[in-house]
Design a protein around this motif. Structure first.
Motif, PDB file in Angstrom:
ATOM      1  N   MET A   1       0.845  -1.196   0.000  1.00 40.37           N
ATOM      2  CA  MET A   1       0.000   0.000   0.000  1.00 40.37           C
ATOM      3  C   MET A   1       0.878   1.243   0.000  1.00 40.37           C
ATOM      4  SD  MET A   1      -2.964  -0.876   2.758  1.00 40.37           S
ATOM      5  CE  MET A   1      -1.969  -1.876   3.846  1.00 40.37           C
ATOM      6  N   ASP A   2       0.690   2.087  -0.975  1.00 44.93           N
ATOM      7  CA  ASP A   2       1.531   3.273  -1.113  1.00 44.93           C
ATOM      8  C   ASP A   2       0.638   4.507  -1.151  1.00 44.93           C
ATOM      9  OD1 ASP A   2       3.408   5.201  -1.779  1.00 44.93           O
ATOM     10  OD2 ASP A   2       4.513   3.875  -3.126  1.00 44.93           O
ATOM     11  N   PHE A   3       0.685   5.286  -0.081  1.00 43.78           N
ATOM     12  CA  PHE A   3      -0.154   6.474   0.058  1.00 43.78           C
ATOM     13  C   PHE A   3       0.587   7.764  -0.279  1.00 43.78           C
ATOM     14  CE2 PHE A   3      -2.303   3.336   2.663  1.00 43.78           C
ATOM     15  CZ  PHE A   3      -3.649   3.618   2.505  1.00 43.78           C
ATOM     16  N   ARG A   4       1.799   7.664  -0.833  1.00 50.05           N
ATOM     17  CA  ARG A   4       2.595   8.871  -1.064  1.00 50.05           C
ATOM     18  C   ARG A   4       2.009   9.760  -2.146  1.00 50.05           C
ATOM     19  NH1 ARG A   4       8.265   6.295  -2.348  1.00 50.05           N
ATOM     20  NH2 ARG A   4       6.819   4.897  -3.451  1.00 50.05           N
ATOM     21  N   SER A   5       1.561   9.156  -3.244  1.00 48.68           N
ATOM     22  CA  SER A   5       1.093   9.938  -4.383  1.00 48.68           C
ATOM     23  C   SER A   5       0.322   9.034  -5.330  1.00 48.68           C
ATOM     24  CB  SER A   5       2.284  10.560  -5.125  1.00 48.68           C
ATOM     25  OG  SER A   5       1.854  11.267  -6.274  1.00 48.68           O
ATOM     26  N   ASP A   6      -0.471   9.644  -6.214  1.00 53.04           N
ATOM     27  CA  ASP A   6      -1.115   8.874  -7.272  1.00 53.04           C
ATOM     28  C   ASP A   6      -0.178   8.647  -8.452  1.00 53.04           C
ATOM     29  OD1 ASP A   6      -1.160  11.541  -7.965  1.00 53.04           O
ATOM     30  OD2 ASP A   6      -3.329  11.684  -8.162  1.00 53.04           O
ATOM     31  N   THR A   7       1.060   9.135  -8.353  1.00 49.58           N
ATOM     32  CA  THR A   7       2.061   8.816  -9.376  1.00 49.58           C
ATOM     33  C   THR A   7       2.532   7.367  -9.281  1.00 49.58           C
ATOM     34  OG1 THR A   7       3.892   9.546  -7.957  1.00 49.58           O
ATOM     35  CG2 THR A   7       2.923  11.191  -9.435  1.00 49.58           C
ATOM     36  N   VAL A   8       2.224   6.695  -8.195  1.00 54.45           N
ATOM     37  CA  VAL A   8       2.703   5.322  -8.001  1.00 54.45           C
ATOM     38  C   VAL A   8       1.759   4.288  -8.614  1.00 54.45           C
ATOM     39  CG1 VAL A   8       3.863   6.005  -5.872  1.00 54.45           C
ATOM     40  CG2 VAL A   8       1.571   4.985  -5.753  1.00 54.45           C
ATOM     41  N   THR A   9       0.682   4.723  -9.232  1.00 50.51           N
ATOM     42  CA  THR A   9      -0.267   3.780  -9.825  1.00 50.51           C
ATOM     43  C   THR A   9       0.405   2.901 -10.871  1.00 50.51           C
ATOM     44  OG1 THR A   9      -0.902   5.535 -11.361  1.00 50.51           O
ATOM     45  CG2 THR A   9      -2.347   5.155  -9.469  1.00 50.51           C
ATOM     46  N   LYS A  10       0.000   1.655 -10.895  1.00 49.36           N
ATOM     47  CA  LYS A  10       0.500   0.701 -11.887  1.00 49.36           C
ATOM     48  C   LYS A  10      -0.452   0.682 -13.092  1.00 49.36           C
ATOM     49  CE  LYS A  10       3.805  -0.794  -9.120  1.00 49.36           C
ATOM     50  NZ  LYS A  10       3.458  -0.098  -7.879  1.00 49.36           N
ATOM     51  N   PRO A  11       0.080   0.510 -14.307  1.00 49.99           N
ATOM     52  CA  PRO A  11      -0.802   0.440 -15.480  1.00 49.99           C
ATOM     53  C   PRO A  11      -1.736  -0.755 -15.388  1.00 49.99           C
ATOM     54  CG  PRO A  11       1.449  -0.184 -16.058  1.00 49.99           C
ATOM     55  CD  PRO A  11       1.500   0.370 -14.664  1.00 49.99           C
ATOM     56  N   THR A  12      -2.930  -0.597 -15.938  1.00 48.98           N
ATOM     57  CA  THR A  12      -3.919  -1.674 -15.910  1.00 48.98           C
ATOM     58  C   THR A  12      -3.514  -2.789 -16.863  1.00 48.98           C
ATOM     59  OG1 THR A  12      -5.228  -0.717 -17.699  1.00 48.98           O
ATOM     60  CG2 THR A  12      -5.716   0.035 -15.444  1.00 48.98           C
ATOM     61  N   SER A 305       4.449   9.325   3.345  1.00 49.82           N
ATOM     62  CA  SER A 305       5.484  10.364   3.315  1.00 49.82           C
ATOM     63  C   SER A 305       5.407  11.150   4.617  1.00 49.82           C
ATOM     64  CB  SER A 305       5.266  11.309   2.129  1.00 49.82           C
ATOM     65  OG  SER A 305       5.548  10.676   0.914  1.00 49.82           O
ATOM     66  N   PRO A 306       6.322  10.901   5.566  1.00 50.87           N
ATOM     67  CA  PRO A 306       6.234  11.606   6.848  1.00 50.87           C
ATOM     68  C   PRO A 306       6.504  13.091   6.690  1.00 50.87           C
ATOM     69  CG  PRO A 306       8.294  10.373   6.681  1.00 50.87           C
ATOM     70  CD  PRO A 306       7.475   9.988   5.496  1.00 50.87           C
ATOM     71  N   ASN A 308       4.891  17.236   8.433  1.00 49.71           N
ATOM     72  CA  ASN A 308       3.833  17.940   9.159  1.00 49.71           C
ATOM     73  C   ASN A 308       3.601  19.307   8.511  1.00 49.71           C
ATOM     74  OD1 ASN A 308       1.914  18.614  11.006  1.00 49.71           O
ATOM     75  ND2 ASN A 308       3.334  18.971  12.708  1.00 49.71           N
ATOM     76  N   PRO A 309       2.475  19.448   7.782  1.00 50.81           N
ATOM     77  CA  PRO A 309       1.377  18.483   7.652  1.00 50.81           C
ATOM     78  C   PRO A 309       1.792  17.260   6.837  1.00 50.81           C
ATOM     79  CG  PRO A 309       1.025  20.321   6.171  1.00 50.81           C
ATOM     80  CD  PRO A 309       2.206  20.695   7.019  1.00 50.81           C
ATOM     81  N   ILE A 310       1.037  16.191   7.039  1.00 50.65           N
ATOM     82  CA  ILE A 310       1.289  14.970   6.294  1.00 50.65           C
ATOM     83  C   ILE A 310       0.245  14.841   5.190  1.00 50.65           C
ATOM     84  CG2 ILE A 310      -0.073  13.584   7.932  1.00 50.65           C
ATOM     85  CD1 ILE A 310       1.891  11.255   7.305  1.00 50.65           C
ATOM     86  N   ARG A 311       0.681  14.354   4.040  1.00 53.24           N
ATOM     87  CA  ARG A 311      -0.205  14.190   2.891  1.00 53.24           C
ATOM     88  C   ARG A 311      -0.419  12.716   2.589  1.00 53.24           C
ATOM     89  NH1 ARG A 311       0.814  15.745  -3.469  1.00 53.24           N
ATOM     90  NH2 ARG A 311       1.944  13.757  -3.405  1.00 53.24           N
ATOM     91  N   PHE A 312      -1.677  12.360   2.381  1.00 55.51           N
ATOM     92  CA  PHE A 312      -2.051  11.029   1.915  1.00 55.51           C
ATOM     93  C   PHE A 312      -2.780  11.199   0.576  1.00 55.51           C
ATOM     94  CE2 PHE A 312      -2.031  10.907   6.526  1.00 55.51           C
ATOM     95  CZ  PHE A 312      -1.392   9.715   6.837  1.00 55.51           C
TER      96      PHE A 312
END
Length: 334
Positions: A1-12, A305-306, A308-312
């Motif tokens: 599970m990777d909550f850092r960014s939507d750039t980590v999406t894998k191609p379908t 991504s730690p 403050n503020p933290i982004r999910f």
């Protein structure tokens, strides 16, 4: 599970199949049929005359700025704008274009009166103000359509061009429950990122007039952005725009669910009602050692991504079950 960014999406799987089967040519010669199809289709889909397939959103934004502005010109943008803060100063370094950032309002807009005050006089002491660049979404916030109308009237009044960094413009359109053309119609140029929530592995589009895109294509070559059998990538890019847009509504709903869950955790502070798309920010108090928490989560294959503020950020590869598990782990570690 990777909550850092939507750039980590894998191609379908559909994208991978389309990439394997893509008909290709040499795009520098202009004869890659899959790239040509994507550019022609995308231009019409977004209401522009022409489009250019690029390697990244950063390259697309740089091409946009360099195609609107000459050396010694200036563009206005938000203090939080990606093409000002997070693109390595490319406009200044490679384009000799001066950025003039103005503070963003809490909703992501920029005060038009402040923009007006920043326009330079017609005097050789000053850089020539040529362009206003907006971003939609910006930090997950959606610019209202009424504001876009006002921005269009503003640039027309002051003889400026208007560019949209639309890396997540489809998130904005989905949140507004409108067609992407309803946003695009106000802009002289626009970028669209295919490799964030829309899941393509590589690529962005730059859209504008035929003359503008011809100039951008020349600059793309200058910057080393000419690609050969790029149809392999363009095939996935078209599926991003035709098959993946519906996923964004799920991502937005998941982000809201995450926001409400985070708001229940001790030491996390946010207003879930401010979450409009797929990005959630939370402020932390001093009792939360987010760096230690991030290290422990990583051992369980949960990546954040730690800070403050933290982004999910939610996306195709994050499910509602994943979010509930993250909240459970955070609650145990605080």
């Amino acid at each position: 599970m990777d909550f850092r960014s939507d750039t980590v999406t894998k191609p379908t799987l559909a994208m991978r199949d389309a990439m394997a089967r893509a008909e290709v040519g040499d795009d520098v010669y202009g004869d890659d049929p899959t790239v040509n199809d994507l550019e022609t289709w995308a231009a019409e889909r977004h209401g522009f005359e022409a489009a250019l397939f690029t390697t990244s959103g950063t390259q697309a934004n740089l091409l946009a700025l360099m195609s609107h502005c000459e050396r010694g010109d200036e563009y206005l943008c938000g203090q939080q704008a990606h093409n000002y803060m997070f693109e390595a100063g490319g406009a200044a370094v490679l384009g000799s274009i001066q950025p003039q950032p103005i503070e963003n309002n809490p909703d992501g807009t920029i005060d038009l009166a402040k923009l007006k005050a920043a326009i330079k006089p017609d005097d050789f002491h000053f850089a020539r103000t040529r362009l206003l660049s907006l971003e939609n979404t910006i930090n997950g916030k959606v610019l209202p359509i009424d504001y876009l109308k006002q921005a269009r009237a503003f640039v027309d009044q002051h003889n400026l061009k208007l560019h949209l960094d639309g890396a997540r413009v489809y998130n904005a359109a989905v949140a507004l429950e409108t067609d992407v053309k309803d946003i695009a119609q106000y802009f002289d140029s626009m970028t669209v990122c295919l490799s964030k929530g829309l899941c393509a592995p590589v690529g962005s589009l730059l859209l504008g007039t035929k003359e503008y895109i011809a100039k951008a294509r020349r600059i793309r070559k200058m910057l080393g952005g000419g690609m050969r059998q790029a149809g392999i990538l363009a095939a996935a890019g078209k599926l991003a725009l035709t098959e993946q847009v519906a996923q964004l509504k799920i991502d937005h709903d998941n982000a809201k669910h995450l926001a409400y869950g985070l708001n229940e955790l001790p030491g996390f502070f946010l207003n879930p009602d401010w979450v409009q798309t797929n990005i959630v920010f939370a402020k932390l108090d001093e009792t939360v050692d987010i760096y230690s928490i991030a290290s422990q989560l990583k051992q369980e294959n949960i990546i954040i991504s730690p800070g403050n503020p933290i982004r999910f950020v939610t996306h195709k590869d994050i499910t509602r079950t994943d979010i509930d598990l993250l909240l459970q782990k955070l609650s145990a570690l605080i």
